[in-house]
Design a protein around this motif. Structure first.
Motif, PDB file in Angstrom:
ATOM      1  N   HIS A  11       0.683   9.706   2.531  1.00  0.00           N
ATOM      2  CA  HIS A  11       2.012   9.702   1.924  1.00  0.00           C
ATOM      3  C   HIS A  11       2.282  11.093   1.369  1.00  0.00           C
ATOM      4  N   ILE A  39      -2.810   0.596  -4.337  1.00  0.00           N
ATOM      5  CA  ILE A  39      -2.521  -0.814  -4.066  1.00  0.00           C
ATOM      6  C   ILE A  39      -1.643  -1.307  -5.201  1.00  0.00           C
ATOM      7  N   THR A  40      -0.381  -1.537  -4.897  1.00  0.00           N
ATOM      8  CA  THR A  40       0.624  -1.784  -5.928  1.00  0.00           C
ATOM      9  C   THR A  40       1.161  -3.204  -5.827  1.00  0.00           C
ATOM     10  N   ASN A  68       0.848  -1.187   0.000  1.00  0.00           N
ATOM     11  CA  ASN A  68       0.000   0.000   0.000  1.00  0.00           C
ATOM     12  C   ASN A  68       0.885   1.239   0.000  1.00  0.00           C
ATOM     13  N   ARG A  98      -4.728   6.226  -2.016  1.00  0.00           N
ATOM     14  CA  ARG A  98      -4.155   4.917  -1.715  1.00  0.00           C
ATOM     15  C   ARG A  98      -3.898   4.183  -3.024  1.00  0.00           C
ATOM     16  N   VAL A 141      -7.137   3.792  -5.101  1.00  0.00           N
ATOM     17  CA  VAL A 141      -8.323   3.754  -4.247  1.00  0.00           C
ATOM     18  C   VAL A 141      -8.632   5.183  -3.839  1.00  0.00           C
TER      19      VAL A 141
END
Length: 406
Positions: free
Chosen positions: A25, A35-36, A20, A33, A49
């Motif tokens: 960040h 999701i990688t 994540n 967000r 997201v």
């Protein structure tokens, strides 16, 4: 390097790892967000997201009067809110058939282009900060502060302006304001030269940006990407040229484009756009009806004196005497109808579609923000790239998260 006595199997596969990035960040420029899916350092897949900032911008228009709703617009695309306000008031002006004085249109154009420069300056500073350079951020804020001072003198606010009104603006420009704008645009090109001298041929910057995040014309069409990211692919699509609004058809300017569609080209296009904005502002200062406020006030006094003498002055000019039609903002009721206004914001196509049922509130209000479509292209751009390339590629799209979530 071979190690004596050690056999290395170079065919070993690594397992995919899902990480994540965000939603807290510093380089996602908001609560995004990502999701990688990584295979080693290579990005295999990515899922943005969104929704952490949703504030019901569109639904809110149905429960508040047009006047009550307008200040909330500032809080969404907060880096260039003049564009949101223009799209909103222009749609209502179209429905209500309000005539906007030419002087007001020039004031709007000048403020929007100053807003474009201030937005691009913040992008420039934060983009370079994402790449590890700190000095450009302070240089950009130096010039941005001067624009904020101009906006504060004009509207009383530095970021949340709420200056446009249906059919006009809240008040005329203060005396001497045009001269202050002229001083800024006279010295800005030299400052832009300083930026480019530091960045444009920097070998580290070139290594991080050239050939990375390549976007094709087909991808732009597929995801609805607009603005500098689209023009970096070689498509000269700019609503100020192709679908002129305000008084953009009365000024001359070019639409900067590039050819590769990579991170570096998106940087080049935005730097060129700031120079074109200066060119537009300069023409606006020369062509604004009535000139500076002092000239307008002198003209008003001359007209009043002539009326007292029983004369009808031939130089009577409505654009000099009015900042817009008199509208009762509290009970403003445009007739039943619908209208959409599209503008070229610093991030691309920004649109406001309003359906009126003849009451003081919108029956429906729909916003088209450029950031939502531009962000949707990120997973496609990142596949096959190294993880460290993420911040350069994402930063080059210039996404504002509140505009994504609305």
């Amino acid at each position: 390097m071979e190690i004596p006595g050690v056999t290395i199997n170079r065919d070993l596969d690594t397992e995919d790892m899902v990480v994540n990035i965000g939603p807290q960040h510093p380089s996602t420029h908001g609560v995004l967000r990502l999701i990688t899916t990584l295979n080693g350092e290579v990005v295999k897949d990515m899922e943005p997201v969104i929704g952490y900032l949703h504030r019901g911008k569109e639904k809110m228009a149905e429960s508040r009067s047009y006047f009550q709703y307008q200040p909330t617009i500032d809080r969404v695309e907060y880096l260039s809110s003049f564009y949101d306000h223009y799209a909103f008031v222009a749609s209502l002006e179209s429905i209500a058939k309000l005539k906007v004085p030419k002087r007001v249109e020039y004031i709007r154009m000048i403020t929007m282009e100053l807003n474009r420069i201030s937005s691009h300056l913040l992008w420039f500073g934060t983009f370079l900060l994402d790449l590890g350079a700190t000095s450009p951020l302070f240089y950009a804020f130096r010039e941005r502060e001067e624009i904020f001072k101009l906006f504060e003198d004009l509207t009383g606010a530095r970021m949340m302006y709420n200056y446009y009104r249906f059919g006009g603006v809240t008040q005329d420009i203060p005396a001497g304001w045009l001269d202050q704008v002229r001083k800024f645009i006279d010295k800005a090109p030299k400052m832009f030269d300083e930026y480019e001298a530091i960045v444009s041929k920097n070998p580290i910057i070139l290594d991080r940006t050239v050939g990375h995040g390549l976007m094709t014309k087909d991808q732009c069409m597929e995801y609805g990407v607009t603005g500098p990211s689209l023009r970096a692919c070689g498509i000269a699509q700019d609503l100020r040229k192709t679908n002129p609004y305000c008084v953009y058809d009365e000024v001359d300017f070019d639409v900067p484009i590039a050819t590769r569609g990579d991170v570096y080209d998106r940087y080049i296009v935005r730097m060129a756009e700031m120079r074109e904005s200066l060119r537009i502002i300069r023409q606006g200062l020369a062509q604004i009806p009535g000139g500076d406020t002092a000239q307008v006030n002198a003209a008003k006094k001359a007209i009043e004196d002539a009326k007292k003498r029983g004369e009808t002055p031939e130089e009577l000019n409505p654009d000099w005497l009015s900042m817009g039609q008199k509208v009762n903002l509290m009970v403003f009721k445009p007739p039943a109808g619908e209208a959409i206004t599209m503008v070229e914001s610093p991030r691309g196509f920004l649109g406001c579609y309003i359906i009126s049922d003849g009451t003081p509130k919108a029956y429906r209000c729909k916003w088209r923000g450029a950031s939502f479509s531009n962000l949707s292209a990120l997973p496609s751009l990142m596949k096959g790239h190294l993880y460290p390339d993420l911040m350069a590629i994402f930063g080059s799209l210039d996404v504002i998260l509140p505009e994504v979530d609305r």
